[in-house]
Design a protein around this motif. Structure first.
Motif, PDB file in Angstrom:
ATOM      1  N   MET A   1      48.566  45.224  52.929  1.00  0.00           N
ATOM      2  CA  MET A   1      47.475  45.933  52.283  1.00  0.00           C
ATOM      3  C   MET A   1      46.342  44.937  52.022  1.00  0.00           C
ATOM      4  O   MET A   1      46.568  43.827  51.564  1.00  0.00           O
ATOM      5  CB  MET A   1      47.985  46.532  50.963  1.00  0.00           C
ATOM      6  N   SER A   2      45.121  45.347  52.312  1.00  0.00           N
ATOM      7  CA  SER A   2      43.968  44.473  52.115  1.00  0.00           C
ATOM      8  C   SER A   2      43.710  44.255  50.633  1.00  0.00           C
ATOM      9  O   SER A   2      44.185  45.016  49.783  1.00  0.00           O
ATOM     10  CB  SER A   2      42.725  45.086  52.764  1.00  0.00           C
ATOM     11  N   ASP A   3      42.947  43.224  50.327  1.00  0.00           N
ATOM     12  CA  ASP A   3      42.598  42.949  48.926  1.00  0.00           C
ATOM     13  C   ASP A   3      41.835  44.112  48.313  1.00  0.00           C
ATOM     14  O   ASP A   3      42.033  44.447  47.150  1.00  0.00           O
ATOM     15  CB  ASP A   3      41.761  41.668  48.826  1.00  0.00           C
ATOM     16  N   GLU A   4      40.965  44.739  49.124  1.00  0.00           N
ATOM     17  CA  GLU A   4      40.189  45.876  48.636  1.00  0.00           C
ATOM     18  C   GLU A   4      41.102  47.066  48.314  1.00  0.00           C
ATOM     19  O   GLU A   4      40.950  47.728  47.286  1.00  0.00           O
ATOM     20  CB  GLU A   4      39.141  46.276  49.669  1.00  0.00           C
ATOM     21  N   ALA A   5      42.051  47.330  49.189  1.00  0.00           N
ATOM     22  CA  ALA A   5      42.991  48.432  48.968  1.00  0.00           C
ATOM     23  C   ALA A   5      43.876  48.143  47.758  1.00  0.00           C
ATOM     24  O   ALA A   5      44.155  49.041  46.952  1.00  0.00           O
ATOM     25  CB  ALA A   5      43.843  48.660  50.209  1.00  0.00           C
ATOM     26  N   THR A   6      44.305  46.907  47.617  1.00  0.00           N
ATOM     27  CA  THR A   6      45.123  46.521  46.465  1.00  0.00           C
ATOM     28  C   THR A   6      44.340  46.706  45.175  1.00  0.00           C
ATOM     29  O   THR A   6      44.876  47.209  44.183  1.00  0.00           O
ATOM     30  CB  THR A   6      45.598  45.061  46.603  1.00  0.00           C
ATOM     31  N   ALA A   7      43.071  46.316  45.187  1.00  0.00           N
ATOM     32  CA  ALA A   7      42.223  46.481  44.004  1.00  0.00           C
ATOM     33  C   ALA A   7      42.024  47.960  43.682  1.00  0.00           C
ATOM     34  O   ALA A   7      42.019  48.356  42.507  1.00  0.00           O
ATOM     35  CB  ALA A   7      40.875  45.801  44.223  1.00  0.00           C
ATOM     36  N   GLU A   8      41.900  48.794  44.718  1.00  0.00           N
ATOM     37  CA  GLU A   8      41.727  50.235  44.502  1.00  0.00           C
ATOM     38  C   GLU A   8      42.987  50.847  43.887  1.00  0.00           C
ATOM     39  O   GLU A   8      42.906  51.668  42.976  1.00  0.00           O
ATOM     40  CB  GLU A   8      41.386  50.930  45.815  1.00  0.00           C
ATOM     41  N   VAL A   9      44.150  50.427  44.374  1.00  0.00           N
ATOM     42  CA  VAL A   9      45.413  50.930  43.821  1.00  0.00           C
ATOM     43  C   VAL A   9      45.546  50.484  42.364  1.00  0.00           C
ATOM     44  O   VAL A   9      45.907  51.285  41.496  1.00  0.00           O
ATOM     45  CB  VAL A   9      46.624  50.455  44.655  1.00  0.00           C
ATOM     46  N   LEU A  10      45.239  49.228  42.084  1.00  0.00           N
ATOM     47  CA  LEU A  10      45.336  48.730  40.711  1.00  0.00           C
ATOM     48  C   LEU A  10      44.383  49.482  39.787  1.00  0.00           C
ATOM     49  O   LEU A  10      44.762  49.850  38.666  1.00  0.00           O
ATOM     50  CB  LEU A  10      45.062  47.228  40.656  1.00  0.00           C
ATOM     51  N   LYS A  11      43.179  49.744  40.239  1.00  0.00           N
ATOM     52  CA  LYS A  11      42.219  50.510  39.442  1.00  0.00           C
ATOM     53  C   LYS A  11      42.752  51.915  39.161  1.00  0.00           C
ATOM     54  O   LYS A  11      42.667  52.409  38.030  1.00  0.00           O
ATOM     55  CB  LYS A  11      40.873  50.594  40.166  1.00  0.00           C
ATOM     56  N   ALA A  12      43.337  52.546  40.173  1.00  0.00           N
ATOM     57  CA  ALA A  12      43.904  53.885  39.995  1.00  0.00           C
ATOM     58  C   ALA A  12      45.116  53.852  39.059  1.00  0.00           C
ATOM     59  O   ALA A  12      45.301  54.760  38.248  1.00  0.00           O
ATOM     60  CB  ALA A  12      44.274  54.484  41.352  1.00  0.00           C
ATOM     61  N   LEU A  13      45.939  52.812  39.167  1.00  0.00           N
ATOM     62  CA  LEU A  13      47.074  52.659  38.252  1.00  0.00           C
ATOM     63  C   LEU A  13      46.590  52.526  36.805  1.00  0.00           C
ATOM     64  O   LEU A  13      47.140  53.156  35.895  1.00  0.00           O
ATOM     65  CB  LEU A  13      47.907  51.426  38.619  1.00  0.00           C
ATOM     66  N   GLN A  14      45.579  51.709  36.606  1.00  0.00           N
ATOM     67  CA  GLN A  14      45.041  51.499  35.259  1.00  0.00           C
ATOM     68  C   GLN A  14      44.433  52.797  34.710  1.00  0.00           C
ATOM     69  O   GLN A  14      44.603  53.111  33.524  1.00  0.00           O
ATOM     70  CB  GLN A  14      43.997  50.378  35.254  1.00  0.00           C
ATOM     71  N   SER A  15      43.764  53.552  35.558  1.00  0.00           N
ATOM     72  CA  SER A  15      43.192  54.833  35.116  1.00  0.00           C
ATOM     73  C   SER A  15      44.291  55.817  34.737  1.00  0.00           C
ATOM     74  O   SER A  15      44.181  56.534  33.738  1.00  0.00           O
ATOM     75  CB  SER A  15      42.313  55.437  36.213  1.00  0.00           C
ATOM     76  N   ALA A  16      45.348  55.855  35.540  1.00  0.00           N
ATOM     77  CA  ALA A  16      46.479  56.732  35.223  1.00  0.00           C
ATOM     78  C   ALA A  16      47.133  56.295  33.920  1.00  0.00           C
ATOM     79  O   ALA A  16      47.492  57.132  33.078  1.00  0.00           O
ATOM     80  CB  ALA A  16      47.484  56.737  36.366  1.00  0.00           C
ATOM     81  N   LEU A  17      47.265  54.998  33.728  1.00  0.00           N
ATOM     82  CA  LEU A  17      47.840  54.486  32.488  1.00  0.00           C
ATOM     83  C   LEU A  17      46.968  54.872  31.292  1.00  0.00           C
ATOM     84  O   LEU A  17      47.478  55.327  30.259  1.00  0.00           O
ATOM     85  CB  LEU A  17      48.016  52.965  32.564  1.00  0.00           C
TER      86      LEU A  17
END
Length: 166
Positions: A1-17
């Motif tokens: 997974m690219s750094d950009e995709a990883t950052a997008e997943v982390l942002k979505a995880l944080q929003s869900a949290l």
């Protein structure tokens, strides 16, 4: 997974949290006003959101980040004074959670996407149970609907406000 995709997943995880933190808080309000007839349903939803919140915090830590903290208090979208408005708040909480999980479904892949889709589905089903209304695609096109409806716009920041108290 690219750094950009990883950052997008982390942002979505944080929003869900963040949305789960708000839902846990909101269900505390719901539980205080819902009445005996639907109290078991409110407790079940509260427990489900606590479990999802804890799982998301672990996922964020596993990704090497610090999980977003819960606010001390959250501004409610309307005054909750009785069982009817408590049920309306529960439906709103579930719609907001479903919306945020739709972002995580889009960002994630594999098992993480499956877990996010399950969370979206659970929130959508609870929203229907609370409101009596359903939407075709929970978490998607309904973002443009007015607030207060089961499918209304829902961002993790729409409800949380550390400066406000119920």
């Amino acid at each position: 997974m690219s750094d950009e995709a990883t950052a997008e997943v982390l942002k979505a995880l944080q929003s869900a949290l963040a949305a789960e933190h708000a839902a846990v808080y909101g269900y505390g309000v719901v539980g205080g006003r819902i009445g005996a007839q639907r109290l078991t349903e409110a407790r079940s939803a509260y427990d489900a959101h606590r479990a999802r919140r804890d799982a998301l915090a672990r996922e964020v830590r596993d990704a090497g980040a610090v999980p977003v903290a819960a606010s001390a208090a959250y501004a409610l979208p309307f005054e909750v004074t009785d069982a009817t408005t408590a049920a309306r708040l529960a439906a709103e909480l579930e719609a907001r959670v479903a919306d945020v999980y739709s972002d995580l479904v889009r960002a994630a892949g594999g098992e993480q996407r499956g877990s996010a889709a399950a969370a979206l589905r659970e929130a959508a089903v609870r929203a229907v149970r609370w409101s009596g209304e359903s939407v075709a695609f929970p978490g998607l096109a309904e973002r443009d609907a007015p607030l207060g409806r089961a499918g209304g716009p829902a961002t993790a920041t729409a409800m949380p406000s550390a400066a406000s108290t119920p």
